[in-house]
Every structure is written in structure tokens, then in C-alpha cells.
Design an enzyme around this catalytic site. Structure first.
Site, mmCIF file in Angstrom:
data_model
loop_
_atom_site.group_PDB
_atom_site.id
_atom_site.type_symbol
_atom_site.label_atom_id
_atom_site.label_comp_id
_atom_site.label_asym_id
_atom_site.label_seq_id
_atom_site.Cartn_x
_atom_site.Cartn_y
_atom_site.Cartn_z
ATOM 1 N N PRO A 49 0.780 -1.221 0.183
ATOM 2 C CA PRO A 49 -0.066 -0.121 0.099
ATOM 3 C C PRO A 49 0.756 1.424 0.071
ATOM 4 O O PRO A 49 1.691 1.369 0.905
ATOM 5 C CB PRO A 49 -0.741 -0.084 1.523
ATOM 6 C CG PRO A 49 0.054 -0.928 2.205
ATOM 7 C CD PRO A 49 0.814 -1.887 1.032
ATOM 8 N N ASP A 88 -1.740 2.713 2.659
ATOM 9 C CA ASP A 88 -1.341 2.888 4.146
ATOM 10 C C ASP A 88 -1.560 4.219 4.522
ATOM 11 O O ASP A 88 -1.586 5.275 3.990
ATOM 12 C CB ASP A 88 0.049 2.835 3.658
ATOM 13 C CG ASP A 88 0.977 2.329 4.787
ATOM 14 O OD1 ASP A 88 0.323 1.941 5.841
ATOM 15 O OD2 ASP A 88 2.175 2.520 4.875
ATOM 16 N N TRP A 516 4.822 -0.100 10.247
ATOM 17 C CA TRP A 516 5.310 -1.219 9.403
ATOM 18 C C TRP A 516 4.679 -2.651 9.799
ATOM 19 O O TRP A 516 4.525 -3.579 9.020
ATOM 20 C CB TRP A 516 6.763 -1.362 9.437
ATOM 21 C CG TRP A 516 7.355 -0.411 8.884
ATOM 22 C CD1 TRP A 516 7.877 0.878 9.362
ATOM 23 C CD2 TRP A 516 7.655 0.046 7.386
ATOM 24 N NE1 TRP A 516 8.348 1.734 8.258
ATOM 25 C CE2 TRP A 516 8.202 1.392 7.005
ATOM 26 C CE3 TRP A 516 7.317 -0.547 5.950
ATOM 27 C CZ2 TRP A 516 8.582 1.715 5.943
ATOM 28 C CZ3 TRP A 516 7.547 -0.177 4.899
ATOM 29 C CH2 TRP A 516 8.308 1.175 4.740
ATOM 30 N N GLN A 552 12.760 -1.501 0.230
ATOM 31 C CA GLN A 552 11.802 -2.069 1.214
ATOM 32 C C GLN A 552 12.290 -3.619 1.755
ATOM 33 O O GLN A 552 11.639 -4.175 2.206
ATOM 34 C CB GLN A 552 10.670 -2.332 0.200
ATOM 35 C CG GLN A 552 9.727 -1.035 -0.006
ATOM 36 C CD GLN A 552 9.082 -0.267 0.957
ATOM 37 O OE1 GLN A 552 8.748 -0.990 2.284
ATOM 38 N NE2 GLN A 552 9.244 1.007 0.906
ATOM 39 N N TRP A 556 8.684 -3.121 3.926
ATOM 40 C CA TRP A 556 7.454 -3.859 3.671
ATOM 41 C C TRP A 556 7.859 -5.385 3.477
ATOM 42 O O TRP A 556 7.256 -6.203 3.831
ATOM 43 C CB TRP A 556 6.720 -3.437 2.593
ATOM 44 C CG TRP A 556 5.298 -4.223 2.163
ATOM 45 C CD1 TRP A 556 4.460 -4.129 3.386
ATOM 46 C CD2 TRP A 556 5.059 -4.766 1.092
ATOM 47 N NE1 TRP A 556 3.348 -4.865 3.020
ATOM 48 C CE2 TRP A 556 3.456 -5.217 1.415
ATOM 49 C CE3 TRP A 556 5.367 -4.994 0.006
ATOM 50 C CZ2 TRP A 556 2.788 -5.747 0.525
ATOM 51 C CZ3 TRP A 556 4.622 -5.502 -0.869
ATOM 52 C CH2 TRP A 556 3.133 -6.010 -0.708
ATOM 53 N N LYS A 589 20.362 12.006 -7.069
ATOM 54 C CA LYS A 589 18.989 11.732 -6.513
ATOM 55 C C LYS A 589 18.008 12.877 -6.826
ATOM 56 O O LYS A 589 18.485 14.062 -6.982
ATOM 57 C CB LYS A 589 18.979 11.580 -5.104
ATOM 58 C CG LYS A 589 18.747 10.280 -4.744
ATOM 59 C CD LYS A 589 18.721 10.140 -2.936
ATOM 60 C CE LYS A 589 17.413 9.537 -2.785
ATOM 61 N NZ LYS A 589 17.476 9.008 -1.486
ATOM 62 N N LYS A 592 13.436 17.960 -4.728
ATOM 63 C CA LYS A 592 12.821 19.335 -4.779
ATOM 64 C C LYS A 592 13.738 20.341 -4.680
ATOM 65 O O LYS A 592 13.769 21.478 -5.618
ATOM 66 C CB LYS A 592 11.808 19.467 -3.620
ATOM 67 C CG LYS A 592 10.271 18.798 -4.206
ATOM 68 C CD LYS A 592 9.306 19.393 -3.022
ATOM 69 C CE LYS A 592 8.010 18.639 -3.234
ATOM 70 N NZ LYS A 592 7.356 18.395 -1.846
#
Ligand SMILES: [Zn+2]
Length: 1021
Positions: A49, A88, A516, A552, A556, A589, A592
Site C-alpha cells: 500500500p 497505507d 510497518w 523495502q 515491507w 538523486k 525538490k
């Protein structure tokens, strides 16, 4: 009547995709594709999610298209693939966003504002961008059931999570303990080790060397080092390694004690070693602590203790410890019976016990502390130290390590089970299994589960004043215990649910659980199992396939594995695909602050979703990471989608003009492209079965290249003539390609299928193609012929001979099977190379004369100073005979310095000097030579071809359709006109001229050929 809907060759893909989306909606294609497989074997996919409290970015598109492609593929391969979306909704990220909006600095602000109001804002915000998410999800062609989505904030979801915690509690795996935990002072909560792993950053910290003067010996100090000066305020003890050699070293007027191995590094040349002694002799020494504010650590406080964690890699080998501020420190304190003092408040500020530092944020106090040490004469040296230090993964605050009480899941007790569960999982890329992920499991630490926060799944633990606890596994259970169950299971409502038992009042422990854990429960919590839908859960457990980004492994991927191993004794997924990072073209990377973020909508508006998907699927192995920009996605359009579209629009255009009738026999070229299609189908299935879009996609792209740049180009005349076999072949190739591509580029695939076939409402309702019989010999032979053409073309380019200028002869080196292969396609070779005849020779040396040159790299070391004589001897060899001998693996002898020396093929370079008037191109043992000498007739034919080319351009400029007949007028240079006259039938045939006149002048458009002027007039006839 046109057979197919006309195709715009300059079609905008984004506009096309909108049309296809509309069709999918109208025909409900996604749900229909699932319904059709109702009774088919399942392929189970779990949606990891995402959080919808921020806008979706290009990295989300990456994971979402990889979540789409295999379920689509498996559906076409005959599986039932249900796809339930999920969101999530809990956790710190959500709270932080609201804190930022409300301008809050700390948890006090939240308490003042009201937890109910605060959580209401959190609830509202988690789905703030859900519309944009759903829009993007649909637009990129990610088929998932958003209408059936699970939300981790639902009471039903929370209840399933409670059930899981109760199971764990009953197994004795959910416990409370005082431990040193990584702690974010801004968020006011402990973090789990996998969260810590997400937030390492390089920082510069103070590096200070501090004197700890011995109580019983004037002028002698232990010298310790720290990068966290603030921990000196609550200094507890010093640790040394009893087995390591230490020294007393005189520096100026004082004596310092430190590890022998570090004297040079710390003190440089200034020190004079007075005595060597083992660490064991330092144990028990008493010294003055740096600050007086916190004094009572018990009997062994402020003494030298033995520590097994002392390193002589850096520092001084004399370790200052603050007891409450590190895992090793805490263990040392417990082993030695030290009292634990933690004068740092939950907000990261010193409390009132710390004198002048009270109220200061600990890291901000560092400069003042260093000043104070300098003034008291305790500071030996201060500088800066760069190292990697964990920060809060959400708010970027440097973490503190300190002792506090927390709830843990004892995952360490299940380490072997976790490792065994991982063995059942197939990882892409493979090395993650025993690398990144396996190591993570090997070094498993207990899961710090509790969070002292507001918006999340409440910890279902109730406690009485005497410490007795009850873990509650459901709403019914809580009701039966006598508590009033609130309508909303979140804080603050659940905090009011208390109950009486055995004359005691049980109140909920106010903590929440790690978000988590929520997501790790999704296999059953998405169905509210085991309270309902238990069969659904069982049918859909475990997942065949999950996919998320590489990070992850500690998020997750871990929580899913850990929760299901604890509850069900196995992994909840069988295959996992890990995706790499998305960087900008310079490898930075995206962020913003750098302004290098590529917004997904910009990519879709410029190039379309298929191009976006194709780029992600084929440009790299997905775990290698991407260097991504708007332009790189544009390449997928230029290099692949446009070529496919052009071939498709060519087919439709000619099929509509020359509606083929009757039947004709397929020729070798037809048989070849059909065999290539089978080979491509084989390859695509083989690769997609192995979760490899990269090489599946590239195989299809190679096929499309063969189709457009070879098959269609070599068959133009047949399409022009309405040859039914050619049309049938191209039709079959395009429809099958559409099916092969459907999981990868679902829009363009559907459009092509719909127009060319359309027997189903969508290509996505079709079965994936099955490979048929191939003619491998034919494929090989065509490859040989094409290689010869490539060499011939290269020779022509090398000689700068114009492509439209016919040449007398091509000489091809080919023997036996290869010669037979090229002879089978000789017409094609003649035409492609624009030569009048082909001659075959069996050896490359027949194309010229060999020259031998010494290979200095191999002969230099062998002969040294004799090289000039060697070179002369090589030059003196009979080159042709030596070349033959060497090529057959023999050796040739040279006489140098009165001795015979054998030379092998490695010792000499064979350089082919082409025959006079020929241009040769070689690759390995293959070679093609073109004869360049022209006679008048060839020259005139070349000019006639140039004229045709110029007339075709004029037709196009006049906006004529391909089938329009013209009346042609030519004028200008006499030689050009003579060439056109000499080849008049060819010129009129190629240009569809019903008549040609040679009196063109002013009214005609001018063109230039070889510096000569040609005037062209085209009129519809
Ligand atoms: Zn934080």
C-alpha cells in the site's frame, strides 16, 4: 470500401491513449479480463500500500507499472489474477505533515490542540491526493481494483492487526523492556531498526579528546574521545579492553593514558612513552568526571571498567560511557550494577539536573560543553569528525540512542524460522536473497514495536496498577471484558475504554504500534480475516508475486515476511522483484531542492504512458536504477513505438488501397518473418516467465525492427501489387506483436489489435500467443544473407559510393552452407547492394593481396633488440603462402641471428590490401568487396534512379496519395533527361506516371542532382 480504420502516421500517442482508455471504460475490459478467468488457476498479487498523503511521483509510476505487467501477462496466460488495491494510512509521516501545516514544534502542541482534532486532520489528509493517485493509476494503465481497496485505518483492518498481536503475545513474543532504543527527539518516539536503516546520512560532528584526571595520582589523566560531547554531562564510567596494551605517555607537563596502538595517531611525535601496561591494570582506577551535575552512579560509577566493545580502530582505546546512551553502554552499566540516569527529556532537551545546560537541546549544547571543558582544563583537543549517522527517516532529525521502556516483538527468537522462510522466496535480483536481505535477517534485532504517538493502530495492551496486563485480540473480546468499545478504534477514543477485573482497573497502554506492522498484516487484514472472509484469505495466501523498491528489504519485504512467519510459519510471498532508484541524467538523486524532479504527468503529456512503461521495462534491468529525464523516455518513442506505428500504418494504408483478393503462395521472406515471430514468442514467454521484462521487450523490439526494416522494406513491391500472401503475413505479424506487447504497452497494443482484428473487445481479453513451429535453418540462412548485405553496405559507405548508383559486381567470401544461404536470397542481395551480379570466392585472400606485419606486442618481448631484423624477415616472407599456412593453424619460420624461429598466427597481423578498383569490408572470416569502376551505362542508370527519387519527393510535396497516377514533366540538365529517357519505363513505372514530357521549364519545381538542375512537374493524371 476501406477494410481498416485509416491510421494517422503522425498519431500523437498521448491522444491515442486517451481514446483507448475511453474504450476500456466503456467495455469494462479490466473486470471482464478477470471474470473470464473465474475458474482458472490463480496467480496471486499483493499490492504494497502506498500513502496517498503526497502526490505520486515518477518512482511511483515505476513500481506501479511493474505491479501491472506481470498480472496482465499471467491473465493472458490463463490465470485468474485478482488485484485489490490498498492504502497505507497510518504513521509518523502523516502526523508530520499535519504538524507542519499547523506549525507545531512538538508533541505538547498536539496535546494542547487536542488529539481528537489532530487525528481527524490526519484521517482527512491521508486520502488527500487519492483522486490524483487514482487518476494516474488509470492513466498509466495500472489495472487494480481501486473500488475494492483496503485502508489500514479501517476498524476492520485494525481489528485484524490486533488479532495478529494477540497471537504473538500468546506465543510470548510481545514483551515490554527497558532498552536503549534509537529515538527521534522531534517526533518523540522510538524507531525500529528497519526504520533506522532507512535514514543514514553523512554528517560532521565534533570530535573531542577529554582528560579524566586520576583521583590518586596528580598530573595523570585517562584520555578519552567522543563525537557526542553532550553525553559527557551524564558521564557514568570509562571502559577499556583488559587484553589490549595501554601506555602512560608524557606530553609536556602531563601524563596521558591511552591505547598503545593509537599513541602515534592521537599524540603524534610529541609523546614520550613512560610505561606500557595491559588494560587489566587500569581496571578499578578512580578519576574525576568532567561535570559534577549528576553524581551518584553507585559504587562502580566513575571508575575504569572492562568493556568488550572497546576498539582501537579509532579514538584512544579509552571509552567514555553515558550508561543510558548506547546499547553497549547500557549493557556495561547493567553488568556492573551502575545506576542509570537519563537527564534527557523526551523532546531531546536536558532536564533540570544538568546545571547550565538545563533546557538546551542536547546537540545544540555541544559547543557550550566544549567551551566549559576548555575552561576547566579538561579539553585536550577538539576538531571535527565526518561519519555516517542515523537520522529520523521522516523528519531528518539526528537520532539519539537512549534507554527507555518499550514494547518489543522478539523476532530474534525466530531468527532460524525467518531465514528458513526466506529460503522459500525467489528474489529478483537473486543476490538480495542472501545479501542485503539475508544479512538483515542474520543480524536481526528485536522489533521495537511501540510508538508514543497519536495517529496509528493502538497497541491493544491494557494494564492494571499492579502491572498485570491483558492483550486484547478483537472488539468482541474487549466488550466481553466490560469495556465500552468506541466507534472509532483510534486514539483518543480507545484510550477511554477501560475495564475492571478481579477488583482492578485496566487501562490501555497509550502507545501505538509501528506502521510497518500494519502493512505486514495486509495478507489477512485486507480481508478482515480471521473475523470474516477467511476463505478469501486462504485462497489468496501466499502471494505469487510482489514488487517494490529495493529499500523495502528493510520495510515491507521484511514486515510481510516477519509477520507471516510468526503467524503462519512461512513467507507470505513466493517471488519478489526489487526496483532500483530513479536518478537524474547526471546520476543525482531527484529532490525538490535540486529542482531535478520529473513530474509523471509531464512525461505522459509529452510521450504517453506506453513510452513511459517501455522505458522502465526495457532500458535497464529494473534493479540497476535509472538515469531518468523527459528526453530518455522520448527515446522509447523514437526507437520503438514510432517504428511499430509506421509499420502498422503502412499496412493499413496499402491494405485499404490495394485490397488484396484471392490467394498466393508465401515466399521465403514470408516464411522467414513468420519463423522469427515464433522465435520471438518463445523468447518473450521464456523471459516473462522469469519476471524479465528487459529481455522480453528487447526481443520484441528486435522483431519489430526485422519486420519494418527488412520484411516490409524487402516486400514493398508485393504490397504495391496487392500480393495476398504478403498482406496476410504482415497482418498476422502485427496482430501477434500486439498480443505479445499487450502486458508491456497496453495502449498501442490494443489500438493495433482492435483495428486489425477486433474479434475480442480488447487485446487484453486474448490469450497470450503460443509459439509455433520454427524454421531455424531459414532463420540462419537469412541471417547469413543479411550479414553479407551489411558488409556490402559498409563497403559502399566506406567508398562513399552513392546508394542509388548501381555497381557491376559484389564479391562475397562464402563457402558451402553459407554460400548456399546467400544464393537462396541472391535476388535480395543484388537489390540491397544495388549491384548487377554476385561472384563467390571461398577465401578472403582472393579479394586482394595479404601483407604481413609483425605483431610487436607478442614478438617484442621475445626478440627485444632483434626486432628490426625480425621485421625485415617477416616482410621477406611469401605473404600469400604464409597467410594460408597461418590461417590453417600452422607456423612459418623466419631466420634471425642465424637461427630458425617459428611464428604463429598470433605473431603476425594479416592485412588485406584490396584489389585495385574494389572496396572490401571484413568481419571475422566474412568479407564482401564491391567493384567501384563505373561505365557510362551504369552511370546513366544511377542518374535515372536519382531522377525517380526526386520525382517521388515532388509527389509527396504535392500532397498526392500513394496510389494517385500522375502526368510527369521533366526539364533541366540534358544528361539527366537523357538518363530518364534511356530508362523511361522504369521512371514512369516507379512514379505512377501515365505520361512523361521532357519540355519542363519555369512552371516546374527545381531539384538538384550531383550539381545538375532538374525541373519536375507533377499533375494528377
Ligand atoms: Zn523524527
Amino acid at each position: 470500401m476501406a477494410r481498416f480504420r485509416p491510421v494517422d502516421s503522425g498519431q500523437s500517442f498521448p491522444a491515442l491513449e486517451e481514446r483507448v482508455l475511453q474504450r476500456w471504460r466503456e467495455r469494462d475490459v479490466f473486470h471482464e479480463s478477470v471474470r473470464r478467468r473465474e475458474r482458472a488457476p490463480r496467480f496471486v498479487f499483493y499490492e504494497g500500500p502506498p500513502t496517498a498523503n503526497g502526490r505520486p511521483g515518477s518512482h511511483h509510476v515505476l513500481s506501479r507499472v511493474f505491479k501491472d505487467v506481470f498480472p496482465r501477462y499471467k491473465t493472458m496466460r490463463g490465470h485468474l489474477v485478482e488485484r485489490k488495491a490498498g492504502w497505507d494510512c497510518h504513521g509518523l509521516p502523516v502526523e508530520l505533515e499535519i504538524e507542519r501545516e499547523l506549525g507545531f514544534q512538538s508533541k505538547d502542541d498536539i496535546e494542547r490542540y487536542g488529539v481528537a482534532e489532530f487525528n481527524a486532520k490526519c484521517r482527512e489528509s491521508v486520502l488527500r491526493y487519492i483522486d490524483e493517485w487514482n487518476l494516474l493509476t488509470e492513466r498509466i494503465g495500472f489495472w487494480i481494483d481501486t473500488g475494492e481497496a483496503y485502508y489500514t485505518l479501517d476498524n476492520s483492518y485494525i481489528e485484524s492487526v490486533w488479532w495478529s498481536l494477540k497471537q504473538v503475545f500468546e506465543k510470548g513474543l510481545l514483551t515490554e523492556g527497558q532498552r536503549v532504543v534509537p529515538y527521534c527527539p522531534r517526533c518523540g518516539t522510538a524507531l525500529s531498526s528497519h526504520e533506522v536503516a532507512l535514514g543514514y546520512r553523512d554528517v560532521t560532528d565534533p570530535s573531542v579528546y577529554v582528560r579524566f584526571p586520576l583521583r590518586d595520582e596528580q598530573g595523570v589523566s585517562l584520555l578519552a574521545w567522543t563525537t557526542m560531547p553532550w553525553t559527557l554531562v551524564p558521564h557514568a564510567a570509562i571502559a577499556v579492553d583488559p587484553g589490549v596494551a595501554y601506555v602512560r605517555a608524557r606530553v609536556g607537563g602531563e601524563v596521558l593514558i591511552l591505547a598503545e596502538a593509537l599513541v602515534e595517531r592521537v599524540l603524534g611525535g610529541r609523546a614520550e612513552v613512560e610505561q606500557r601496561l595491559p588494560g587489566s591494570q587500569l581496571l578499578g582506577l578512580r578519576y574525576e568526571p568532567p561535570f559534577p551535575y549528576i553524581g551518584d552512579y553507585g559504587e562502580r560509577g566513575h571508575t575504569v571498567l572492562a568493556g568488550d566493545f572497546v576498539s582501537v580502530e579509532d579514538g584512544t582505546g579509552v571509552v567514555h560511557t553515558g550508561a543510558a546512551f548506547g546499547e553497549d553502554d547500557f549493557r556495561l552499566a547493567q553488568e556492573n550494577g551502575l545506576r542509570i540516569h537519563n537527564p534527557v527529556r523526551p523532546d531531546g532537551r536536558f532536564d533540570e539536573r544538568t546545571g547550565p545546560f538545563a533546557g538546551m537541546y542536547v546537540r545544540d549544547a555541544d559547543p557550550k560543553i566544549i567551551d566549559a571543558l576548555r575552561q576547566s582544563g579538561r579539553l585536550f583537543d577538539a576538531g571535527e569528525y565526518e561519519h555516517s549517522y542515523p537520522h529520523c527517516w521522516r523528519c531528518d532529525t539526528p537520532l539519539l540512542y537512549y534507554a527507555k521502556s518499550n514494547w518489543y516483538v522478539r523476532t530474534t527468537a525466530l531468527k532460524d524460522e525467518l531465514l528458513a522462510a526466506n529460503e522459500q522466496v525467489t528474489w529478483y535480483p537473486e543476490h538480495i536473497k542472501h545479501g542485503r536481505f539475508g544479512n538483515w535477517l542474520e543480524n536481526n534485532v528485536d522489533w521495537a514495536l511501540s510508538r508514543e504517538r497519536y495517529w496509528g493502530t493502538p497497541l491493544p495492551i491494557w494494564r492494571a496498577a499492579d502491572g498485570e496486563i491483558v492483550c486484547v485480540g478483537s472488539r468482541d473480546e474487549l466488550r466481553e471484558l466490560g469495556a465500552e468499545v468506541p466507534d472509532d478504534l483510534h486514539r483518543p477514543y480507545i484510550d477511554d475504554a477501560s475495564f475492571q477485573r478481579d477488583g482492578k482497573t485496566f487501562r490501555r497502554v497509550p502507545d501505538l504500534i509501528d506502521v510497518w506492522w500494519d502493512s505486514g498484516c495486509m495478507p489477512f487484514a485486507q480481508w478482515h480475516a480471521p473475523f470474516e472472509n477467511e476463505r478469501r484469505f486462504e485462497e489468496l495466501f501466499p502471494a505469487d508475486y510482489i514488487c517494490e523498491a529495493l529499500d523495502q528489504t528493510r520495510g515491507w519485504f521484511y514486515s510481510l515476511l516477519a509477520v507471516s512467519t510468526m503467524l503462519f510459519g512461512r513467507s507470505s510471498y513466493e517471488t519478489v522483484l526489487c526496483l532500483g532508484l530513479i536518478l537524474d541524467p547526471e546520476g543525482q538523486k531527484m529532490s525538490k531542492s535540486k529542482g531535478n524532479i520529473v513530474v509523471p504527468w509531464d512525461v505522459i503529456d509529452a510521450h504517453g504512458a506506453d513510452a513511459f512503461r517501455w522505458y522502465y521495462f526495457t532500458s535497464k534491468q529494473p534493479w540497476d536504477g535509472y538515469r531518468f529525464s523527459l528526453e530518455t523516455v522520448g527515446e522509447s518513442v523514437r526507437q520503438f513505438l514510432r517504428a511499430l506505428w509506421n509499420t502498422y500504418s503502412f499496412h493499413v494504408l496499402y491494405a485499404n488501397v490495394n485490397e488484396p483478393g484471392g490467394e498466393s503462395e508465401p515466399n521465403d521472406l514470408d516464411r522467414w518473418i513468420l519463423s522469427r515471430l515464433e522465435a520471438t514468442t518463445e523468447r518473450a514467454i521464456d523471459r516473462l516467465d522469469d519476471y524479465d521484462t528487459t529481455f522480453a521487450g528487447r526481443a520484441i523490439a528486435e522483431f519489430v525492427d526485422d519486420l519494418s526494416n527488412w520484411y516490409v522494406r524487402r516486400s514493398r513491391r508485393r504490397f504495391w501489387d496487392g500480393d495476398p500472401a504478403a498482406f496476410a503475413t504482415l497482418q498476422h505479424c502485427l496482430v501477434t506483436t500486439a498480443k505479445l506487447l499487450a502486458p508491456l504497452t497496453p495502449f498501442v497494443a490494443d489500438e493495433i489489435y482492435e483495428n486489425l482484428d477486433g474479434s475480442e473487445a480488447s487485446v487484453h481479453l486474448c490469450d497470450y500467443p503460443e509459439p509455433g513451429k520454427r524454421d531455424q535453418q531459414l532463420e540462419w540462412q537469412m541471417q547469413v544473407a543479411r550479414d553479407a548485405v551489411e558488409l556490402g553496405r559498409a563497403a559502399r559507405a566506406q567508398a562513399k559510393a552513392k546508394v542509388r548508383q548501381p555497381l557491376h559486381e559484389a564479391v562475397v567470401v562464402a563457402a558451402e552452407r553459407e554460400r548456399a544461404a546467400i544464393e537462396r536470397f541472391q535476388e535480395l542481395l543484388l537489390d540491397e547492394l544495388n549491384v548487377k551480379r554476385v561472384r563467390y570466392v571461398s577465401q578472403a585472400d582472393e579479394l586482394g593481396r595479404f601483407e604481413l606485419r609483425p605483431n610487436y606486442r607478442s614478438l617484442g618481448p621475445r626478440f627485444g633488440k632483434l626486432m628490426p631484423q625480425v621485421a625485415a624477415a617477416v616482410a621477406g616472407l611469401d605473404a600469400d603462402r604464409a597467410a594460408r599456412t597461418l590461417r590453417d593453424g600452422g607456423s612459418v619460420g623466419i631466420n634471425v641471428d642465424g637461427k630458425e624461429h617459428p611464428l604463429s598466427a598470433d605473431d603476425v597481423q594479416l592485412v588485406l590490401k584490396p584489389l585495385e578498383g574494389y572496396q572490401v569490408e571484413r568481419a571475422g572470416t566474412h568479407a564482401v568487396a564491391l567493384e567501384l569502376t563505373l561505365d557510362e551505362e551504369l552511370r546513366r542508370e544511377g542518374l535515372a534512379r536519382e531522377v525517380v527519387h526526386a520525382v517521388q519527393a515532388a509527389r509527396k510535396a504535392a500532397g498526392l496519395n500513394v496510389e494517385d497516377r500522375i502526368s510527369l514533366t521533366l526539364g533541366g540538365d540534358g544528361e539527366l533527361l537523357a538518363a530518364a529517357r534511356a530508362h523511361e519505363a522504369y521512371v514512369t513505372g516507379e512514379t505512377l506516371a501515365t505520361a512523361v514530357a521532357y519540355d519542363g521549364s519555369d512552371g516546374c519545381a527545381p531539384a538538384e542532382i550531383d550539381g545538375r538542375e532538374l525541373r519536375i512537374g507533377v499533375e494528377p493524371a
